[in-house]
Design a protein around this motif. Structure first.
Motif, PDB file in Angstrom:
ATOM      1  N   VAL A  75      53.327  14.820 -11.907  1.00 47.92           N
ATOM      2  CA  VAL A  75      54.749  15.135 -12.079  1.00 47.92           C
ATOM      3  C   VAL A  75      55.463  15.115 -10.732  1.00 47.92           C
ATOM      4  O   VAL A  75      56.594  14.622 -10.607  1.00 47.92           O
ATOM      5  N   VAL A  76      54.781  15.612  -9.693  1.00 48.45           N
ATOM      6  CA  VAL A  76      55.369  15.618  -8.359  1.00 48.45           C
ATOM      7  C   VAL A  76      55.596  14.189  -7.874  1.00 48.45           C
ATOM      8  O   VAL A  76      56.634  13.866  -7.283  1.00 48.45           O
ATOM      9  N   SER A  77      54.634  13.309  -8.128  1.00 48.37           N
ATOM     10  CA  SER A  77      54.793  11.903  -7.744  1.00 48.37           C
ATOM     11  C   SER A  77      55.967  11.261  -8.474  1.00 48.37           C
ATOM     12  O   SER A  77      56.716  10.470  -7.900  1.00 48.37           O
ATOM     13  N   LEU A  78      56.141  11.623  -9.750  1.00 52.21           N
ATOM     14  CA  LEU A  78      57.265  11.100 -10.523  1.00 52.21           C
ATOM     15  C   LEU A  78      58.586  11.575  -9.939  1.00 52.21           C
ATOM     16  O   LEU A  78      59.532  10.782  -9.759  1.00 52.21           O
ATOM     17  N   LEU A  79      58.675  12.880  -9.628  1.00 51.94           N
ATOM     18  CA  LEU A  79      59.893  13.423  -9.029  1.00 51.94           C
ATOM     19  C   LEU A  79      60.165  12.769  -7.677  1.00 51.94           C
ATOM     20  O   LEU A  79      61.307  12.471  -7.334  1.00 51.94           O
ATOM     21  N   GLU A  80      59.089  12.548  -6.922  1.00 47.52           N
ATOM     22  CA  GLU A  80      59.240  11.916  -5.610  1.00 47.52           C
ATOM     23  C   GLU A  80      59.820  10.511  -5.743  1.00 47.52           C
ATOM     24  O   GLU A  80      60.704  10.112  -4.978  1.00 47.52           O
TER      25      GLU A  80
END
Length: 383
Positions: A75-80
């Motif tokens: 999810v963090v990679s997606l937000l990034e």
């Protein structure tokens, strides 16, 4: 001779420390009475520990677990990836810096340093951008904790307006810091933060044992929760020491006078703030001078600042505007006075600490003013 000169140089500092301590406790003891002052200190600290620190720690555990699960499952990679296009035009930073914003929002200021110490991450930055990461990451520190705390106290739109204000403050702080750096060191505009070979970039992916989704979820929850406990323990000194004394200089005597109960005080900060209350009312929209205690405390520890909010709510001093400003300035400053020196020292640029502090002080004030102005517009539209 050397010992004598050392003693002479230490004497004024020691005397100054004694004078300050005697003046503070002497003033409190004179107004409240020494037994009442001591009882109030102990009872306030105890009540903060039981009813505030453990509440904040529970939020830290939940948000820490949630943040680690977000990291584990991408999810963090997606937000990034979603935030990456904003980085260069808004913050003048490479797209990968959005990962730092997400990580510090989910945890705390030092998360940006653990990222910056990664050679692959640092290789995307010029030196002036790399150093400004301290200001950039700090502006989002403990953001999720602040947001959840405010929503948990019954405010919904105001914390999100505060988040927007914190973003405005972050832009100001980051770009101002970059300007300071380039003025002092123009060569940093072209020098890379880290030189890294291409082989090193690809060699880090080592063979890791594959785990099932359930085990990954369980590990994420437990490891994240454990890190939340560490954060919860870390905020105890700030809440108990800073908040106790700030409250004693903010709140007044009880209905029956001074009797040694918790949350009594001498109302010195509001009295001083009242003399220039027009400044806080004009800039932040504060309706009561007591509210100035929050930004003062947030300079040292945002956890300690949050512990003031329930008392403000109980006394009826807080409205939606104050919550928006508290969220913005609390998130943007997030105790930066106690972390900036260590963070820049770990990056190897300790000498630039004064410039970083000046830039971030201005950024926090900009965050608060923006939150106030946006909240005024929000009330005009939706009132």
């Amino acid at each position: 001779m050397e010992n004598k000169t050392k003693k002479r140089s230490l004497l004024p500092n020691g005397c100054l420390c004694v004078l300050i301590v005697v003046a503070l406790f002497g003033y409190l003891g004179y107004v409240m009475g020494v037994p009442n002052m001591l009882n109030t200190i102990m009872k306030t600290a105890h009540d903060l520990l039981i009813n505030t620190v453990f509440y904040l720690m529970s939020i830290c555990v939940i948000t820490g677990a949630l943040g680690r699960v977000f990291v584990e499952f991408g999810v963090v990679s997606l937000l990034e990836k979603l935030l990456r296009p904003l980085m260069k035009p808004v913050f003048n930073l490479p797209g990968v810096s959005s990962l730092g914003a997400v990580m510090t929002f989910l945890s705390d200021n030092p998360a940006i340093i653990s990222l910056a110490n990664d050679k692959r991450f640092a290789s995307f930055f010029k030196k002036y951008q790399y150093i400004s990461l301290t200001n950039f990451g700090t502006a989002f520190g403990m953001g999720l904790l602040v947001m959840v705390f405010m929503v948990g106290n019954g405010f919904y739109a105001a914390p999100f307006i505060g988040l927007f204000g914190a973003c405005c403050g972050c832009v100001c702080s980051t770009r101002l810091m970059q300007r300071f750096i380039l003025k002092a060191f123009p060569q940093y505009a072209h020098e890379k933060a880290v030189e890294i070979e291409e082989e090193e970039m690809t060699a880090e992916e080592s063979d890791k044992p594959k785990k099932s989704v359930f085990i990954r979820l369980l590990d994420g929850l437990l490891d994240g929760g454990r890190s939340g406990v560490d954060v919860g323990i870390a905020i105890i000194p700030g809440v108990l020491i800073i908040s106790t004394f700030v409250m004693m200089f903010t709140f007044g005597e009880g209905a029956n006078g001074y009797d040694g109960s918790a949350y009594q005080g001498v109302e010195l900060l509001p009295a001083l703030a009242y003399k220039i209350n027009f400044v806080f009312e004009w800039l932040f929209g504060f309706n009561d001078p007591h509210l100035v205690a929050f930004p003062i405390t947030a300079l040292g520890a945002v956890g300690a600042a949050l512990s003031l909010v329930p008392g403000f709510i109980e006394h009826g001093w807080v409205d939606g505007n104050a919550i928006a400003v508290f969220t913005a300035i609390g998130m943007c400053w997030s105790g930066f006075l106690s972390t900036h020196t260590a963070m820049l020292d770990s990056l190897g640029y300790r000498d630039l600490t004064p410039k970083a502090i000046i830039a971030h002080t201005i950024g926090g004030l900009v965050a608060a003013v923006c939150a106030h102005l946006v909240y005024m517009g929000y009330t005009l539209i939706f009132a």
